[in-house]
Structure formats: structure tokens, C-alpha cells
Scaffold this motif. Structure first.
Motif, short mmCIF file in Angstrom:
data_model
loop_
_atom_site.label_atom_id
_atom_site.label_comp_id
_atom_site.label_asym_id
_atom_site.label_seq_id
_atom_site.Cartn_x
_atom_site.Cartn_y
_atom_site.Cartn_z
N ARG A 1 -1.23 9.65 12.54
CA ARG A 1 -2.27 10.66 12.40
C ARG A 1 -2.15 11.63 13.57
O ARG A 1 -2.30 11.25 14.72
CB ARG A 1 -3.65 10.03 12.36
CG ARG A 1 -4.77 11.02 12.06
CD ARG A 1 -6.08 10.33 11.73
NE ARG A 1 -5.98 9.48 10.55
CZ ARG A 1 -6.02 9.96 9.32
NH1 ARG A 1 -6.19 11.26 9.09
NH2 ARG A 1 -5.92 9.14 8.27
N THR A 45 -0.99 4.64 13.75
CA THR A 45 -2.03 3.72 13.28
C THR A 45 -1.34 2.42 12.89
O THR A 45 -0.80 2.30 11.78
CB THR A 45 -2.82 4.32 12.11
OG1 THR A 45 -1.90 4.79 11.11
CG2 THR A 45 -3.66 5.49 12.57
N THR A 46 -1.33 1.46 13.81
CA THR A 46 -0.53 0.25 13.63
C THR A 46 -0.93 -0.56 12.41
O THR A 46 -0.10 -1.29 11.86
CB THR A 46 -0.61 -0.63 14.89
OG1 THR A 46 -1.98 -0.92 15.17
CG2 THR A 46 -0.01 0.09 16.09
N GLU A 47 -2.19 -0.44 11.99
CA GLU A 47 -2.62 -1.22 10.83
C GLU A 47 -1.99 -0.72 9.53
O GLU A 47 -2.11 -1.38 8.49
CB GLU A 47 -4.15 -1.19 10.70
CG GLU A 47 -4.76 0.16 10.41
CD GLU A 47 -5.07 0.97 11.68
OE1 GLU A 47 -5.84 1.94 11.58
OE2 GLU A 47 -4.54 0.60 12.75
N THR A 48 -1.30 0.43 9.57
CA THR A 48 -0.64 0.93 8.37
C THR A 48 0.81 0.46 8.27
O THR A 48 1.55 0.91 7.38
CB THR A 48 -0.68 2.47 8.31
OG1 THR A 48 0.08 3.00 9.42
CG2 THR A 48 -2.11 2.99 8.35
N LEU A 87 0.86 -1.16 0.00
CA LEU A 87 0.00 0.00 0.00
C LEU A 87 0.91 1.22 0.00
O LEU A 87 1.50 1.56 1.01
CB LEU A 87 -0.90 0.00 1.24
CG LEU A 87 -1.87 1.18 1.37
CD1 LEU A 87 -2.84 1.17 0.19
CD2 LEU A 87 -2.62 1.11 2.68
N ARG A 115 3.87 -1.24 7.03
CA ARG A 115 4.18 -1.80 5.72
C ARG A 115 5.67 -2.11 5.63
O ARG A 115 6.50 -1.40 6.21
CB ARG A 115 3.80 -0.84 4.59
CG ARG A 115 2.31 -0.56 4.46
CD ARG A 115 1.53 -1.77 3.99
NE ARG A 115 0.12 -1.49 3.79
CZ ARG A 115 -0.81 -1.59 4.73
NH1 ARG A 115 -0.46 -1.93 5.97
NH2 ARG A 115 -2.08 -1.33 4.46
N SER A 157 1.38 5.29 -1.15
CA SER A 157 0.74 6.54 -1.59
C SER A 157 1.77 7.41 -2.27
O SER A 157 2.83 7.67 -1.73
CB SER A 157 0.15 7.28 -0.37
OG SER A 157 -0.28 8.56 -0.76
N GLU A 184 -1.06 14.22 8.90
CA GLU A 184 -0.57 12.85 8.84
C GLU A 184 0.90 12.84 8.46
O GLU A 184 1.35 13.65 7.66
CB GLU A 184 -1.38 12.04 7.83
CG GLU A 184 -1.02 10.57 7.78
CD GLU A 184 -1.86 9.82 6.77
OE1 GLU A 184 -2.82 9.15 7.18
OE2 GLU A 184 -1.55 9.91 5.57
N VAL A 221 5.24 3.24 8.76
CA VAL A 221 3.94 3.31 9.42
C VAL A 221 3.44 4.75 9.30
O VAL A 221 4.25 5.68 9.15
CB VAL A 221 4.04 2.88 10.90
CG1 VAL A 221 4.72 3.97 11.75
CG2 VAL A 221 2.68 2.54 11.48
N ARG A 222 2.15 4.92 9.37
CA ARG A 222 1.58 6.26 9.30
C ARG A 222 1.15 6.73 10.69
O ARG A 222 0.74 5.94 11.54
CB ARG A 222 0.38 6.29 8.33
CG ARG A 222 0.79 6.09 6.90
CD ARG A 222 -0.37 6.23 5.93
NE ARG A 222 0.09 6.01 4.56
CZ ARG A 222 0.58 6.96 3.77
NH1 ARG A 222 0.67 8.20 4.22
NH2 ARG A 222 0.97 6.67 2.54
N LYS A 233 4.11 10.01 7.44
CA LYS A 233 4.56 8.65 7.18
C LYS A 233 6.00 8.54 7.63
O LYS A 233 6.89 9.23 7.10
CB LYS A 233 4.42 8.30 5.70
CG LYS A 233 4.76 6.84 5.40
CD LYS A 233 4.57 6.50 3.93
CE LYS A 233 4.85 5.02 3.67
NZ LYS A 233 4.69 4.67 2.24
#
Length: 283
Positions: A280, A249-252, A11, A254, A13, A21, A277-278, A23
């Protein structure tokens, strides 16, 4: 490039992160230098990158598209600028007189202040690396960042009562990190540690537990496995503390896996993949 991103299941961007935000990423670039082979500062087995290798790494840096990248094993800003376009990124590195320096690539437009190097990580009588320490001055407030590259050779062994020479050195570096974390907690400033810790921290790991004694922390890589070069446990970590634990946001999480899969490519690129990781930021 978007087709390639889909093929490797990432994923990515390609647009800048929004104002609210960030990254964050960490990337060990494995003896990244412009020095020629045979330079006295390089081990005999180190093969400097060719121009096409640097171009390929640059492609991956653009695909990563992070706002802040903690860098390890990079021989300063000149070679960093061959991978991260200098019109997009500024650089900060430690003052260590070694090739494998630690530092940051920071997207231009972000206000960054350099703090003194965390020289305690060097340890007397060793050629270990200090930590690169910066503060981002964001509209939402300050964010303190520390990039590290810790002692190799003690990935899962006991930190005490061990025959491994590396483990007492890693334990000494741990004490320095505990002090840095405790200072940030006392100041009340959000902070993130990033880099090559050379340590698996899952399970009942003494290193991880001791670091948590200094402050409550969120390790983004906890309980995960890395797909880099065939997979395995993470040694490259992103660890948040203070208010930053709520911003991550741990689900980001990568891992940017290289398209190349052969051993020759591993030597030309890096034996580590970028981990990101991202974050916010609060309104």
C-alpha cells in the motif's frame, strides 16, 4: 475461476490494483524455454513445455494477477509472453547469455526504467546469474526493485568453514547484495528484493543476519512455511527496505498453489509456486 480460487484457499483479486496499491510477486518457472529438447544449451533431462503446459501456466499467471513479477529461469521475453499476456505486461530481462535468465514482468501502464544488471552476482568463472534491476516511477515516488536467483546448494549450511562448494559462492553473492542494499539506503530510495534466494533464512541464519547489517529489512516470508508441493521452508523471498518496509502489508502474503498435485504436473508447470504480497503506497 473464482470457484477454483475458493477451492484452493487463495485470496486472488481479478481486478487491477488501485493506484495506491501494488501487488508484487516472485516466480521461478523452472527452465521455461521454447528451445527443443536436445538443444545444446539445455541439460539432457530438461523437458521443454508443450503448448498445453504454457496455456496452463498462462492461466495461473492470470489468476496471480500481479502488477510486478520477478521471474527466474525464463529464457527471455518470447517465452515469457506465452505465459504473461503481452497486451497486459511488458518484460525486462538481464543480458546474461544463459537459458535461466532473471527478469521482470511489469503490468503495462506502470512506468519502469531499467538499471544496469547487477553483474557482480555472476561471480568470475561461474555461470551464475546477474540480478535484474529496475526502478518504478510511481506517482508516489520511485521504487527500486531487484530480482535475483542465487546459488543453489547451501540452503542452511554455514557460509564459512564448510565443505560445500556452493556456500562460499553464496557468501560472495551475499557481499554483492549487501553493497546493493547499502547503496539504496544511502540514496534514501524505497526498495524491494525478490526472487529465488535458495536459502532458508529463519532462525539464527547467518545470511539473513548479514543482509540486515546493510540496512533494516522486512522479509515477508519470515517465520512462515510454504504450502507449495507439499510444504516446506521458503527459499523464494520478498524483502523490503527503506520506506518500503512500511508499505508492505505482510498479512497479504500468498502462495498460489497449483491445483495439480502429481509429479508429472510438477515437471510440466514448475517446482516453485508464485509468492506474492501487496504493497500500500503512501497518499
Amino acid at each position: 475461476m473464482r470457484i477454483f480460487a475458493i477451492l484452493i484457499g487463495l485470496l486472488i483479486s481479478f481486478a487491477p490494483a488501485s493506484a495506491a496499491e501494488l501487488k508484487l510477486a516472485t516466480w521461478n518457472l523452472d527452465w521455461l524455454t521454447l528451445r527443443p529438447q536436445g538443444d545444446p544449451a539445455l541439460p539432457p533431462d530438461v523437458q521443454p513445455r508443450h503448448a498445453e503446459d504454457l496455456d496452463r501456466l498462462r492461466w495461473y499467471a492470470l489468476a496471480l494477477d500481479a502488477d510486478v513479477v520477478a521471474l527466474q529461469e525464463v529464457d527471455g521475453p518470447d517465452v515469457a509472453a506465452r505465459v504473461f499476456p503481452p497486451d497486459r505486461y511488458g518484460f525486462h530481462f538481464t543480458s546474461d547469455p544463459v537459458v535461466q535468465r532473471v527478469g521482470f514482468a511489469v503490468r503495462r501502464g506502470l512506468k519502469v526504467t531499467a538499471n544496469p544488471d547487477l553483474v557482480g552476482l555472476e561471480l568470475p568463472g561461474t555461470r551464475l546469474r546477474s540480478g535484474a534491476d529496475v526502478t518504478l516511477d510511481l506517482p508516489e515516488g520511485r521504487l527500486r526493485l531487484l530480482a535475483v536467483h542465487l546459488k543453489q546448494g547451501c540452503r542452511q549450511d554455514r557460509l564459512t568453514d564448510t565443505r560445500r562448494v556452493a556456500c562460499p559462492q553464496l557468501r560472495a553473492q551475499l557481499a554483492v547484495l549487501q553493497g546493493w542494499v547499502a547503496q539504496r539506503r544511502a540514496e534514501g530510495v524505497p526498495f524491494v528484493l525478490m526472487g529465488d534466494f535458495n536459502r532458508w533464512m529463519d532462525g539464527r541464519d547467518a545470511f539473513s543476519a548479514a543482509l540486515q547489517e546493510a540496512a533494516p529489512l522486512l522479509r515477508v516470508t519470515a517465520g512462515r512455511s510454504s504450502p507449495c508441493w507439499g510444504g516446506g521452508g521458503f527459499i523464494d523471498h520478498i524483502i523490503a527496505g527503506g520506506a518500503a518496509t512500511a508499505w508492505i502489508t505482510t498479512e497479504t502474503l500468498r502462495v498460489l498453489v497449483y491445483r495439480e498435485t502429481d509429479e508429472a504436473a510438477r515437471a510440466r508447470l514448475s517446482d516453485h509456486c508464485p509468492v506474492s504480497v501487496r504493497m500500500r503506497l503512501p497518499d
